[in-house]
Write a protein that holds these residues in place. Structure first.
Motif, short mmCIF file in Angstrom:
data_model
loop_
_atom_site.label_atom_id
_atom_site.label_comp_id
_atom_site.label_asym_id
_atom_site.label_seq_id
_atom_site.Cartn_x
_atom_site.Cartn_y
_atom_site.Cartn_z
N CYS A 128 5.12 7.86 -3.25
CA CYS A 128 4.35 7.87 -2.00
C CYS A 128 2.92 8.32 -2.25
CB CYS A 128 5.03 8.77 -0.97
SG CYS A 128 6.56 8.07 -0.30
N ASP A 129 2.74 9.25 -3.19
CA ASP A 129 1.37 9.64 -3.57
C ASP A 129 0.62 8.45 -4.16
OD1 ASP A 129 1.78 12.23 -2.73
OD2 ASP A 129 2.22 13.01 -4.75
N MET A 130 1.32 7.65 -4.96
CA MET A 130 0.72 6.44 -5.53
C MET A 130 0.33 5.47 -4.41
SD MET A 130 3.39 5.88 -8.70
CE MET A 130 2.70 4.32 -9.27
N MET A 131 1.18 5.33 -3.41
CA MET A 131 0.90 4.44 -2.28
C MET A 131 -0.33 4.91 -1.51
SD MET A 131 4.80 3.98 -0.90
CE MET A 131 4.41 2.93 0.51
N THR A 132 -0.39 6.22 -1.24
CA THR A 132 -1.53 6.76 -0.49
C THR A 132 -2.82 6.60 -1.27
OG1 THR A 132 -0.11 8.34 0.66
CG2 THR A 132 -2.47 8.82 0.62
N GLN A 133 -2.76 6.86 -2.58
CA GLN A 133 -3.97 6.72 -3.40
C GLN A 133 -4.43 5.27 -3.45
OE1 GLN A 133 -5.89 9.25 -4.80
NE2 GLN A 133 -7.26 7.49 -4.96
N LYS A 134 -3.49 4.34 -3.51
CA LYS A 134 -3.86 2.93 -3.51
C LYS A 134 -4.54 2.56 -2.20
CE LYS A 134 -4.04 -1.20 -5.24
NZ LYS A 134 -4.79 -1.50 -6.48
N ALA A 135 -4.03 3.09 -1.10
CA ALA A 135 -4.66 2.83 0.20
C ALA A 135 -6.10 3.34 0.21
CB ALA A 135 -3.86 3.49 1.32
N ILE A 136 -6.31 4.55 -0.31
CA ILE A 136 -7.66 5.12 -0.37
C ILE A 136 -8.56 4.24 -1.23
CG2 ILE A 136 -9.02 7.08 -1.22
CD1 ILE A 136 -6.60 8.86 -0.47
N ASP A 137 -8.05 3.79 -2.36
CA ASP A 137 -8.83 2.92 -3.25
C ASP A 137 -9.27 1.64 -2.56
OD1 ASP A 137 -8.41 4.82 -5.21
OD2 ASP A 137 -6.85 3.69 -6.25
N LEU A 138 -8.44 1.15 -1.64
CA LEU A 138 -8.75 -0.09 -0.93
C LEU A 138 -9.66 0.14 0.27
CD1 LEU A 138 -5.23 -1.84 -0.94
CD2 LEU A 138 -7.19 -2.31 -2.43
N GLY A 139 -9.92 1.40 0.60
CA GLY A 139 -10.74 1.71 1.76
C GLY A 139 -9.93 2.00 3.01
N ALA A 140 -8.60 2.03 2.87
CA ALA A 140 -7.72 2.34 4.01
C ALA A 140 -7.54 3.86 4.07
CB ALA A 140 -6.38 1.63 3.86
N PHE A 145 1.21 7.81 3.34
CA PHE A 145 2.60 7.43 3.20
C PHE A 145 3.46 8.64 2.83
CE2 PHE A 145 0.17 3.56 2.20
CZ PHE A 145 0.77 2.66 3.09
N GLU A 146 4.51 8.84 3.60
CA GLU A 146 5.48 9.90 3.33
C GLU A 146 6.82 9.33 2.90
OE1 GLU A 146 7.36 13.81 5.64
OE2 GLU A 146 5.65 12.75 6.49
N THR A 147 7.05 8.07 3.25
CA THR A 147 8.28 7.38 2.86
C THR A 147 7.92 5.99 2.33
OG1 THR A 147 8.67 6.32 5.01
CG2 THR A 147 9.53 8.55 4.71
N HIS A 156 3.30 10.26 8.05
CA HIS A 156 3.46 8.84 7.69
C HIS A 156 2.80 8.01 8.79
CE1 HIS A 156 5.37 5.62 5.37
NE2 HIS A 156 5.50 5.00 6.53
N TYR A 157 1.62 7.45 8.50
CA TYR A 157 0.87 6.73 9.54
C TYR A 157 -0.14 5.79 8.90
CZ TYR A 157 -2.38 10.50 8.34
OH TYR A 157 -3.18 11.37 7.65
#
Length: 374
Positions: A128-140, A145-147, A156-157
């Motif tokens: 989930c940390d990987m998912m959140t970091q990817k979102a940040i990298d994309l500008g999101a 992500f918590e799940t 989780h939002y």
């Protein structure tokens, strides 16, 4: 700094314009064009909302980019106990990662998401940390992500716009597109010891609702309501629609029809226009102490934008540049900024660069130039 406004006229489109999308059931919604990420319609599009299993768009991308399709995933007891909707994976069962992605995206299985997260990330939390970091990298940056499966969590939002941004990125991955457009498949796709057969069928009704539809993902939880991210391509334009938070007796259908309304509105009203070509000369600028007294400024990228027939006539270029450049001038210098402006809104900005290098005059050349000025 001097601001120069250049008016641009384009050929008018004869496409009729529909004034409104119509009433939507979603709490938050957005329609964007993939290449420019221009918002063509929005309702609370930047509000943070739970997004249910539309989460799995990011789960799939992180798995595709950090795992190998041929990897063998061994299902843990934790994954096997995940709540429905589930594939009913068994503890110790083996499946290839590439095959599990079909389970994830076609039928939205929660146990599959846990198995993928544990395999790729080492743990659900790390994934989930990987998912959140990817979102940040994309500008999101308004997404967390918590799940990995989209089940509700306090942290989780996402937002409709962030989900559109994530989806635009995902649609650049050919394997992702192949998976979400597969109508049915049985896994394992190749014999695998320790595996069990599972027959999968896409649950995405949108694929049959709009011409050129190519996905993307459904979702539902009691907190998030019915959610959907859909995409369609017609001619040279790809549109992405997001609808989050449909509640009520007809919400299961409205999540599709909300996106259908928006996307049809986009195709009915907008057309892609090439406003700037790569290496197109956009301006000139004077050079001090250079072997050329002036250099042309060009864009290194093409600017393509969705516009209505009315908007085409009012688009402007606003160029912000210094009064002059001082030699030597390198062609990789970001010498000026060009903004594509509609009314008071900046639709897109690009840098302008010198068309060529300009060398500095030697001391002798400077003296000769000075004397010649008299």
């Amino acid at each position: 700094m001097k601001l120069l406004i250049i008016l641009m006229s384009l050929i008018m489109s004869t496409v009729p314009v529909m004034a409104k999308v119509g009433t939507l059931g979603a709490k938050g919604a957005v329609l964007v064009e993939q290449e420019s990420m221009r918002v063509l319609h929005g309702v609370n599009e930047y509000d943070k909302l739970p997004m249910a299993s539309t989460t799995k768009i990011m789960t799939a991308i992180v798995a595709l980019e950090n795992g190998k399709l041929e990897d063998v995933v061994t299902v843990s007891a934790t994954a096997a106990k995940a709540p429905p909707v589930d594939l009913k994976l068994q503890t110790g069962e083996k499946q290839r990662l590439g095959d599990l992605l079909y389970s994830l995206m076609l039928e939205s299985h929660n146990d599959t998401a846990i198995a993928i997260a544990e395999h790729v990330g080492g743990s659900v939390e790390a994934f989930c940390d990987m998912m959140t970091q990817k979102a940040i990298d994309l500008g999101a940056t308004n997404t967390k992500f918590e799940t990995p499966n989209g089940l509700d969590g306090d942290q989780h939002y996402s937002t409709p716009y962030d989900l559109a941004l994530i989806t635009a990125y995902a649609l650049e991955n050919p394997k992702f597109i192949e998976i979400i457009n597969t109508p049915n498949i049985s896994i394992p796709t190749e014999p695998l010891e320790g595996s069990r057969r599972h027959d999968l069928q896409s649950k995405n009704r949108f694929l049959h609702m709009v011409e050129g539809a190519n996905g993307v993902k459904t979702g539902y939880t009691s907190k998030a309501g019915h959610c959907f991210v859909g995409s369609a391509k017609q001619d040279d334009m790809t549109l992405i629609g997001v609808a989050l938070g449909n509640f009520g007796s007809s919400a299961k259908s409205k999540k599709y029809t909300d996106v259908q309304k928006m996307i049809q509105h986009g195709f009915n009203n907008y057309k892609m226009y090439t406003l700037i070509d790569t290496d197109q000369v956009m301006e000139n600028i004077n050079v001090v102490d250079g072997r050329k007294e002036q250099v042309k400024l060009v864009s290194k990228e093409q600017v393509v934008m969705p516009l209505t027939s009315e908007e085409v006539d009012t688009v402007k270029f606003s160029i912000t540049k210094p009064d002059e450049l001082i030699a030597p001038v390198d062609k990789d210098l970001q010498a000026a900024r060009l903004d594509v402006v509609l009314d008071t809104a900046v639709l897109q900005s690009v840098w302008l660069y010198p068309e060529q290098d300009v060398k500095e005059l030697s001391l002798l050349e400077k003296v000769k130039k000075y004397l010649n000025s008299f």
